[in-house]
Design a protein around this motif. Sequence first.
Motif, PDB file in Angstrom:
ATOM      1  N   LYS A   4      -0.211 -23.656  15.418  1.00 61.04           N
ATOM      2  CA  LYS A   4      -0.281 -22.213  15.618  1.00 61.04           C
ATOM      3  C   LYS A   4       0.686 -21.509  14.676  1.00 61.04           C
ATOM      4  O   LYS A   4       1.821 -21.941  14.490  1.00 61.04           O
ATOM      5  N   LYS A  47      -4.590 -19.856  17.694  1.00 59.73           N
ATOM      6  CA  LYS A  47      -4.771 -20.825  18.778  1.00 59.73           C
ATOM      7  C   LYS A  47      -5.410 -22.077  18.181  1.00 59.73           C
ATOM      8  O   LYS A  47      -6.404 -21.981  17.459  1.00 59.73           O
ATOM      9  N   LYS A  49      -6.972 -25.883  18.980  1.00 58.43           N
ATOM     10  CA  LYS A  49      -7.468 -26.891  19.902  1.00 58.43           C
ATOM     11  C   LYS A  49      -7.669 -28.208  19.147  1.00 58.43           C
ATOM     12  O   LYS A  49      -7.339 -28.320  17.957  1.00 58.43           O
ATOM     13  N   LYS A  50      -8.260 -29.191  19.820  1.00 56.49           N
ATOM     14  CA  LYS A  50      -8.409 -30.515  19.214  1.00 56.49           C
ATOM     15  C   LYS A  50      -9.348 -30.501  18.017  1.00 56.49           C
ATOM     16  O   LYS A  50      -9.058 -31.116  16.979  1.00 56.49           O
ATOM     17  N   SER A  51     -10.482 -29.789  18.142  1.00 52.98           N
ATOM     18  CA  SER A  51     -11.486 -29.827  17.072  1.00 52.98           C
ATOM     19  C   SER A  51     -11.818 -28.454  16.500  1.00 52.98           C
ATOM     20  O   SER A  51     -12.673 -28.339  15.638  1.00 52.98           O
ATOM     21  N   TYR A  52     -11.146 -27.401  16.988  1.00 51.79           N
ATOM     22  CA  TYR A  52     -11.411 -26.066  16.460  1.00 51.79           C
ATOM     23  C   TYR A  52     -10.176 -25.183  16.654  1.00 51.79           C
ATOM     24  O   TYR A  52      -9.239 -25.543  17.382  1.00 51.79           O
ATOM     25  N   ALA A  53     -10.204 -24.043  15.975  1.00 50.74           N
ATOM     26  CA  ALA A  53      -9.066 -23.130  16.056  1.00 50.74           C
ATOM     27  C   ALA A  53      -9.548 -21.695  15.938  1.00 50.74           C
ATOM     28  O   ALA A  53     -10.654 -21.432  15.435  1.00 50.74           O
TER      29      ALA A  53
END
Length: 498
Positions: A4, A47, A49-53
């Motif tokens: 982030k 933000k 996440k594991k596979s996306y942002a």
Amino acid sequence: MFEKGQICTVEIMDMSDQGQGIGRADGMAVFVPDTVVGDLARVQLTKVKKSYAFAKLLEIEEPSPHRMEPLCEGGFQKGCGGCALARLDYPGQLALKEKQVRDKLCRLGDLAAPIVNQILGMDDPFHYRNKAQFPVSTGGVITRKGGIVEAAGDPAVGFFRAKSHEVVDCERCMLQSPAAMAAAEALRQFMKEDHITAWDERWERGLMRHLIVKTAFGTGEVMVVLVINGKGIPNAAKLIEMLDSAIYEAGFSLESVVLNIHKKKTPEILGETCVPIAGKQTITEVIGGLSFEISAMSFFQVNPAQTEKLYAKVREYAALTGEENVLDLYCGIGTIGLSCAAKARQVVGIESVRQAVLDANRNAVINGIVNARYVCGKAEEELPRLLASTDPEDDIARIVRSADVVLLDPPRAGCRPELLEAVGEVAPERIVYVSCDPATLARDVRLLGDLGYTFMEATPVDMFPWTGAVEVVSLLSRIKTSDKVEVKMDIEDGEVTP
């Protein structure tokens, strides 16, 4: 590994239905508001996440050739969530939607190289909607605890802000008909002058909930539906006169005013009870040479110009010769099936909304069509019931069992598995599937493949310019036993040639 706050540059390759640009950074999908396909953007991750942002836009380093300034002069700058693709020019929108249909059929439909024809777009993609649904907010006066009376602010008649229930007041819209915007202004003025409150879901108080305006472009007739939390509107005669005058000045004719009573705290727009208070109970639209009566509760395609193209493609895929029985599932007020009736032996429609079935029967009578019948009930329940019927005098069941062509036009959620299984039991030669969601279409295409149907081709139709939505007409054909044998032999020879 991304974190982030990290800053990076991404090329926008796709867009979501909500209008966010989608790029990739080292294989990770990154969602970026205010970007369009083809932009090269410098962004900051907000933000991860594991596979996306998710990211916020810092700078457009290289703008897409299809990037444009939004044309909307009404609610876009205020945050109206209606035009998700307002920053993408119309050729760019068409290319994006065609690509998305192809991608979803490949990824979710398990199709290696689906035939997707060129999308059918509009010459003039403005003011095309024949149905406007305006949420209404504030207005009038409220009494707080202790008997304190205070103004609730100016009434807002417009559209919801993206991802919220806050109403953005919209005096102009490039999608709605002039009649709809005139009616919205008349209601806005009436609420100001007569101190009419709007429904507030937090306190479950207030009168006006929604304004719905249906415009028949072929005849110029207009229906206004006022959704209220109550039994009536104070000084309703004044409001009707104001609506009539405003709509007439916009070049249309107010033919029907209906109150829809909705007193429950539910997300549904319409309540169950409709009370006509002026004019007729229906208005008449003309599509493809056929007349259709539209009531307050009935569904009708929102873009009449594109509807003619869509129905023409349905008829092309159905390939009727006059000998076929047609089963029209989720038939609504019967428009698609009735447009096919002239070249069909018999048409049977199934629809769950009782008023729509009444409209469908009336539309058949209006157009002198005698080979169409309708059944009221959920398609996933009625179709298995008709297939199981052993009554030798049940003509509808006999027609259904011998259907040569099935028309599917389900809601956004697509077809239920039990319905598709029943369609497989009918075993029609062709299935013409009209979808407003390519993702659920692709899922159902895969399920129909397991039931013995092969996807032939699809044609997207741009029913909703400037939004992320697209309609698709698809053709599926039944795989004959001989076809299956040939495919198996080809595989054994080391080749796959369907």
